[in-house]
Scaffold this motif. Structure first.
Motif, PDB file in Angstrom:
ATOM      1  N   VAL A 191       0.838  -1.209   0.000  1.00 31.53           N
ATOM      2  CA  VAL A 191       0.000   0.000   0.000  1.00 31.53           C
ATOM      3  C   VAL A 191       0.869   1.254   0.000  1.00 31.53           C
ATOM      4  O   VAL A 191       0.604   2.217  -0.741  1.00 31.53           O
ATOM      5  CB  VAL A 191      -0.971  -0.013   1.197  1.00 31.53           C
ATOM      6  N   ASP A 192       1.933   1.260   0.808  1.00 28.45           N
ATOM      7  CA  ASP A 192       2.822   2.422   0.846  1.00 28.45           C
ATOM      8  C   ASP A 192       3.428   2.688  -0.535  1.00 28.45           C
ATOM      9  O   ASP A 192       3.522   3.852  -0.972  1.00 28.45           O
ATOM     10  CB  ASP A 192       3.946   2.203   1.855  1.00 28.45           C
ATOM     11  N   ARG A 193       3.844   1.630  -1.211  1.00 27.19           N
ATOM     12  CA  ARG A 193       4.434   1.805  -2.544  1.00 27.19           C
ATOM     13  C   ARG A 193       3.400   2.345  -3.529  1.00 27.19           C
ATOM     14  O   ARG A 193       3.695   3.221  -4.346  1.00 27.19           O
ATOM     15  CB  ARG A 193       5.010   0.477  -3.027  1.00 27.19           C
ATOM     16  N   LEU A 194       2.184   1.816  -3.446  1.00 26.63           N
ATOM     17  CA  LEU A 194       1.115   2.300  -4.329  1.00 26.63           C
ATOM     18  C   LEU A 194       0.827   3.780  -4.080  1.00 26.63           C
ATOM     19  O   LEU A 194       0.641   4.554  -5.034  1.00 26.63           O
ATOM     20  CB  LEU A 194      -0.151   1.474  -4.111  1.00 26.63           C
ATOM     21  N   LEU A 195       0.793   4.168  -2.813  1.00 22.91           N
ATOM     22  CA  LEU A 195       0.485   5.560  -2.492  1.00 22.91           C
ATOM     23  C   LEU A 195       1.560   6.502  -3.027  1.00 22.91           C
ATOM     24  O   LEU A 195       1.249   7.635  -3.436  1.00 22.91           O
ATOM     25  CB  LEU A 195       0.335   5.733  -0.980  1.00 22.91           C
ATOM     26  N   ARG A 196       2.800   6.061  -3.044  1.00 20.11           N
ATOM     27  CA  ARG A 196       3.857   6.895  -3.627  1.00 20.11           C
ATOM     28  C   ARG A 196       3.689   7.001  -5.137  1.00 20.11           C
ATOM     29  O   ARG A 196       3.835   8.081  -5.725  1.00 20.11           O
ATOM     30  CB  ARG A 196       5.238   6.321  -3.296  1.00 20.11           C
ATOM     31  N   LEU A 197       3.351   5.884  -5.779  1.00 17.40           N
ATOM     32  CA  LEU A 197       3.282   5.855  -7.239  1.00 17.40           C
ATOM     33  C   LEU A 197       2.065   6.581  -7.795  1.00 17.40           C
ATOM     34  O   LEU A 197       2.143   7.210  -8.863  1.00 17.40           O
ATOM     35  CB  LEU A 197       3.297   4.402  -7.733  1.00 17.40           C
ATOM     36  N   VAL A 198       0.922   6.501  -7.091  1.00 17.97           N
ATOM     37  CA  VAL A 198      -0.284   7.128  -7.644  1.00 17.97           C
ATOM     38  C   VAL A 198      -0.186   8.647  -7.626  1.00 17.97           C
ATOM     39  O   VAL A 198      -1.003   9.331  -8.270  1.00 17.97           O
ATOM     40  CB  VAL A 198      -1.560   6.662  -6.915  1.00 17.97           C
ATOM     41  N   LEU A 208     -11.179   4.894  -6.344  1.00 19.70           N
ATOM     42  CA  LEU A 208     -11.739   3.810  -5.532  1.00 19.70           C
ATOM     43  C   LEU A 208     -11.751   4.162  -4.053  1.00 19.70           C
ATOM     44  O   LEU A 208     -12.589   3.668  -3.296  1.00 19.70           O
ATOM     45  CB  LEU A 208     -10.937   2.523  -5.759  1.00 19.70           C
ATOM     46  N   ALA A 209     -10.814   5.014  -3.646  1.00 20.63           N
ATOM     47  CA  ALA A 209     -10.723   5.422  -2.238  1.00 20.63           C
ATOM     48  C   ALA A 209     -11.441   6.741  -1.976  1.00 20.63           C
ATOM     49  O   ALA A 209     -11.233   7.360  -0.927  1.00 20.63           O
ATOM     50  CB  ALA A 209      -9.262   5.533  -1.823  1.00 20.63           C
ATOM     51  N   ASP A 210     -12.290   7.179  -2.913  1.00 19.79           N
ATOM     52  CA  ASP A 210     -13.007   8.455  -2.780  1.00 19.79           C
ATOM     53  C   ASP A 210     -12.055   9.612  -2.515  1.00 19.79           C
ATOM     54  O   ASP A 210     -12.340  10.521  -1.720  1.00 19.79           O
ATOM     55  CB  ASP A 210     -14.060   8.370  -1.665  1.00 19.79           C
ATOM     56  N   ASN A 211     -10.887   9.530  -3.194  1.00 21.18           N
ATOM     57  CA  ASN A 211      -9.844  10.567  -3.111  1.00 21.18           C
ATOM     58  C   ASN A 211      -9.283  10.767  -1.704  1.00 21.18           C
ATOM     59  O   ASN A 211      -8.700  11.802  -1.400  1.00 21.18           O
ATOM     60  CB  ASN A 211     -10.375  11.899  -3.666  1.00 21.18           C
ATOM     61  N   ASP A 212      -9.453   9.762  -0.863  1.00 21.79           N
ATOM     62  CA  ASP A 212      -8.853   9.782   0.465  1.00 21.79           C
ATOM     63  C   ASP A 212      -7.859   8.627   0.534  1.00 21.79           C
ATOM     64  O   ASP A 212      -8.224   7.491   0.846  1.00 21.79           O
ATOM     65  CB  ASP A 212      -9.931   9.633   1.541  1.00 21.79           C
ATOM     66  N   LEU A 213      -6.592   8.919   0.251  1.00 21.70           N
ATOM     67  CA  LEU A 213      -5.597   7.854   0.164  1.00 21.70           C
ATOM     68  C   LEU A 213      -5.327   7.187   1.512  1.00 21.70           C
ATOM     69  O   LEU A 213      -4.759   6.097   1.555  1.00 21.70           O
ATOM     70  CB  LEU A 213      -4.294   8.404  -0.425  1.00 21.70           C
ATOM     71  N   SER A 214      -5.755   7.812   2.602  1.00 22.42           N
ATOM     72  CA  SER A 214      -5.601   7.160   3.896  1.00 22.42           C
ATOM     73  C   SER A 214      -6.562   5.986   4.047  1.00 22.42           C
ATOM     74  O   SER A 214      -6.433   5.180   4.981  1.00 22.42           O
ATOM     75  CB  SER A 214      -5.833   8.157   5.034  1.00 22.42           C
ATOM     76  N   GLU A 215      -7.523   5.886   3.133  1.00 18.74           N
ATOM     77  CA  GLU A 215      -8.522   4.822   3.188  1.00 18.74           C
ATOM     78  C   GLU A 215      -8.206   3.662   2.249  1.00 18.74           C
ATOM     79  O   GLU A 215      -9.046   2.792   2.036  1.00 18.74           O
ATOM     80  CB  GLU A 215      -9.911   5.378   2.857  1.00 18.74           C
ATOM     81  N   VAL A 216      -7.022   3.628   1.666  1.00 16.56           N
ATOM     82  CA  VAL A 216      -6.637   2.517   0.785  1.00 16.56           C
ATOM     83  C   VAL A 216      -6.395   1.277   1.633  1.00 16.56           C
ATOM     84  O   VAL A 216      -5.569   1.283   2.547  1.00 16.56           O
ATOM     85  CB  VAL A 216      -5.392   2.862  -0.046  1.00 16.56           C
ATOM     86  N   ARG A 217      -7.127   0.208   1.355  1.00 18.64           N
ATOM     87  CA  ARG A 217      -7.042  -1.042   2.093  1.00 18.64           C
ATOM     88  C   ARG A 217      -6.760  -2.196   1.128  1.00 18.64           C
ATOM     89  O   ARG A 217      -6.664  -2.004  -0.080  1.00 18.64           O
ATOM     90  CB  ARG A 217      -8.359  -1.316   2.842  1.00 18.64           C
TER      91      ARG A 217
END
Length: 321
Positions: A191-198, A208-217
């Protein structure tokens, strides 16, 4: 006899805890799920465990003192005979006599083991590991945990750390924080890697996370992968390859016939994750005879740890698992 066979199983993870009252037929009679919140300190975590036990017993309509015992799986290195948490980085615990603490609190016998050990034990007894005497389990969650059943018994090793595959080194010359298997292949790392890349590549994950990246599961990752998101495919394929290499080393070393993948990411993605890991394992094992190894997804899913802990307690304190 009912007292000896109806037990509580607790799956204490770095992020969540699950607690259940488990009948002799392994039916869950009552349950509770809570956030672990290890950052708040050990006393708060123990209070949440107590609250969860009370809630699960209330749902099952069985007082805790009428149960045969408690089994708990905790993350990290465990001394299982005395029930001591030797070192649990995700909980920030060291040398915690967890069995004694819970025994005093609840007034019933307690067995403590590693959280993935109990999950693998559950899978071996009643899930995807049935039918073999030798088995490895690898769980992808806050970290990467592992467990081993060898010759029909949980294997601990001299220092009680057997199966701690997440702490094996993949990249010894990489910067600190990116050297270990779990620093590259855990749900947290993915998830951390995805958050950096997106932030720099086009992806449907923010949507998919309603533009709240803290909600990526894990579920978000699974949905993005299923929809063909290229960033997600790149990250998952890389993680699956690295995980496959690590598992291949275990299979080659121990000549194992089966490996079970579990944890939240495996549960969410199923064959989308298991298949590329299986393919990588079979590419890297030696000799060719080891290519027959079967890499499968958890059958007990999120209940593996809870049920495995309950089975251990039932076996330890009277009655068959």
């Amino acid at each position: 006899m009912a007292r000896a066979k109806t037990v509580i199983g607790i799956d204490l993870g770095g992020t969540n805890m699950q607690i259940g009252v488990v009948a002799p037929d392994n039916k869950i009679l009552g349950r509770s799920k809570k956030k672990t919140r290890a950052s708040e300190g050990m006393a708060k975590v123990l209070d949440r465990i107590a609250e969860g036990v009370t809630e699960a017993c209330a749902e099952a309509k069985i007082p805790v003192k009428q149960l045969g015992g408690i089994g708990i799986g905790a993350p990290g290195a465990i001394e299982p005979h005395e029930g001591i948490v030797l070192q649990a980085p995700n909980l920030r615990w060291r040398d915690v006599p967890l069995a004694a603490i819970l025994r005093k609190r609840f007034g019933v016998p307690v067995v403590v083991d590693n959280d993935v050990n109990v999950a693998v034990y559950g899978e071996w007894k009643a899930g995807a590991g049935k039918g073999v005497d030798d088995l490895a389990g690898v769980w992808l969650g806050t970290g990467v945990g592992g467990g081993l059943v060898l010759s029909g018994k949980l294997y601990y090793g001299t220092f009680f750390t057997a199966g701690e595959v997440g702490h094996t080194i993949l990249f010894p010359f990489a910067p600190p924080g990116s050297q270990k298997l779990e620093e590259n292949c855990s749900r947290t790392a993915i998830v951390d890697r995805l958050l950096r890349l997106v932030r720099v590549r086009k992806s449907i994950i923010p949507e998919l996370a309603d533009n709240d990246l803290s909600e990526v599961r894990a579920k978000t990752v699974s949905q993005a992968f299923a929809k063909g998101d290229q960033v997600t495919h790149d990250v998952i394929e890389n993680a699956a390859e690295l995980l496959g290499i690590a598992i291949a080393n275990i299979v080659t070393t121990l000549s194992l016939p089966r490996v079970v993948l579990g944890g939240g990411l495996s549960e969410a993605m199923g064959d989308d994750l298991v298949r590329p890991v299986r393919e990588a394992v079979r590419r890297y094992v030696f000799p060719d005879a080891c290519k027959k190894v079967d890499v499968v997804c958890t059958k007990l899913m999120e209940n593996a740890g809870l049920l495995g802990a309950a089975m251990l307690a039932r076996e330890r304190f009277g009655g068959k698992a």
